[in-house]
Write an enzyme that holds these catalytic residues in place. Structure first.
Site, PDB file in Angstrom:
ATOM      1  N   THR A   1      70.236 -42.996  71.424  1.00 10.16           N
ATOM      2  CA  THR A   1      70.873 -44.274  71.704  1.00 10.16           C
ATOM      3  C   THR A   1      71.722 -44.209  72.958  1.00 10.16           C
ATOM      4  OG1 THR A   1      71.005 -44.758  69.364  1.00 10.16           O
ATOM      5  CG2 THR A   1      72.420 -46.026  70.795  1.00 10.16           C
TER       6      THR A   1
ATOM      7  N   LYS B   1      67.778 -52.239  70.410  1.00 12.95           N
ATOM      8  CA  LYS B   1      69.152 -51.971  69.994  1.00 12.95           C
ATOM      9  C   LYS B   1      70.150 -52.950  70.592  1.00 12.95           C
ATOM     10  CE  LYS B   1      67.759 -47.226  70.219  1.00 12.95           C
ATOM     11  NZ  LYS B   1      67.939 -45.998  70.976  1.00 12.95           N
TER      12      LYS B   1
ATOM     13  N   GLY C   1      75.133 -54.654  70.988  1.00  7.16           N
ATOM     14  CA  GLY C   1      74.346 -53.435  71.038  1.00  7.16           C
ATOM     15  C   GLY C   1      74.960 -52.430  70.091  1.00  7.16           C
TER      16      GLY C   1
ATOM     17  N   SER D   1      74.668 -41.497  72.650  1.00  5.81           N
ATOM     18  CA  SER D   1      74.517 -40.129  73.155  1.00  5.81           C
ATOM     19  C   SER D   1      74.460 -40.062  74.676  1.00  5.81           C
ATOM     20  CB  SER D   1      73.271 -39.478  72.555  1.00  5.81           C
ATOM     21  OG  SER D   1      72.113 -40.212  72.913  1.00  5.81           O
TER      22      SER D   1
END
Length: 188
Positions: A16, A48, A61, A140
């Site tokens: 992500t 997302k 998001g 991440s």
């Protein structure tokens, strides 16, 4: 969740990167499409980033566990229905619930949300954070996208969307849990 964020353990955030850029009177929110389980890419085209609220006036998001994120999106939509046109109040009310409700406290996700006027990061710690520079990044690859967007925002003639797309490309080149299948939603 705070321990997961502070420890640098990206296991809960794999796959992500969400970036929100407010620039030149526009807002662009971008999210990559990669979903990973451990070291395996499970899906490359997840969505997302979504439009929520009455008429799709709010961009949202999410990063973290998918089911948890959808639960939070639903709760935020309910708050927006209760407080139409009041994104900050809806976010604060969601953060209160998230912090105090036993069920919600266990959710492992973060959200970036924006409307035409304001942008916020929401966390399970009760945080409702508004950036001073108009840039939010979570997930991440969030730090890579954040650094790239901050560097790009000062370049002349780039739109919010161009900054978001370029920053996401840079994040995807660095973060193995981020891909180039980017979805961008805009508010102009």
């Amino acid at each position: 969740m705070q321990n997961m964020i502070n420890s640098g353990d990206a296991a809960g955030w794999h796959g992500t990167t969400i970036l929100c850029v407010r620039h030149g009177g526009s807002v662009a929110m971008a999210g990559d499409g990669q979903v990973s389980m451990g070291q395996t890419v499970v899906k490359g085209n997840a969505r997302k980033v979504r439009r929520i609220g009455s008429g799709g006036t709010v961009l949202a998001g999410f990063a973290g566990a998918t089911a948890d994120a959808f639960t939070l999106l639903e709760r935020l939509e309910a708050k927006l229905e209760r407080f139409p046109g009041q994104l900050e109040r809806a976010c604060v009310e969601l953060a209160k619930d998230w912090r105090t409700d036993r069920y919600l406290r266990r959710l492992e996700a973060m959200m970036a949300v924006a409307d035409k006027e304001r942008s916020f990061t929401l966390t399970g710690n009760g945080d409702v954070l508004e950036p001073e520079d108009g840039v939010i990044a979570i997930g991440s690859g969030g730090n890579y996208a954040l650094a790239a967007a901050r560097a790009l925002i000062g370049l002349p003639d780039l739109t919010a969307e161009e900054i978001a797309r370029r920053a996401m490309k840079i994040a995807a080149e660095i973060c193995v849990y981020t891909n180039n299948n980017v979805i961008v939603e805009m508010i102009a």
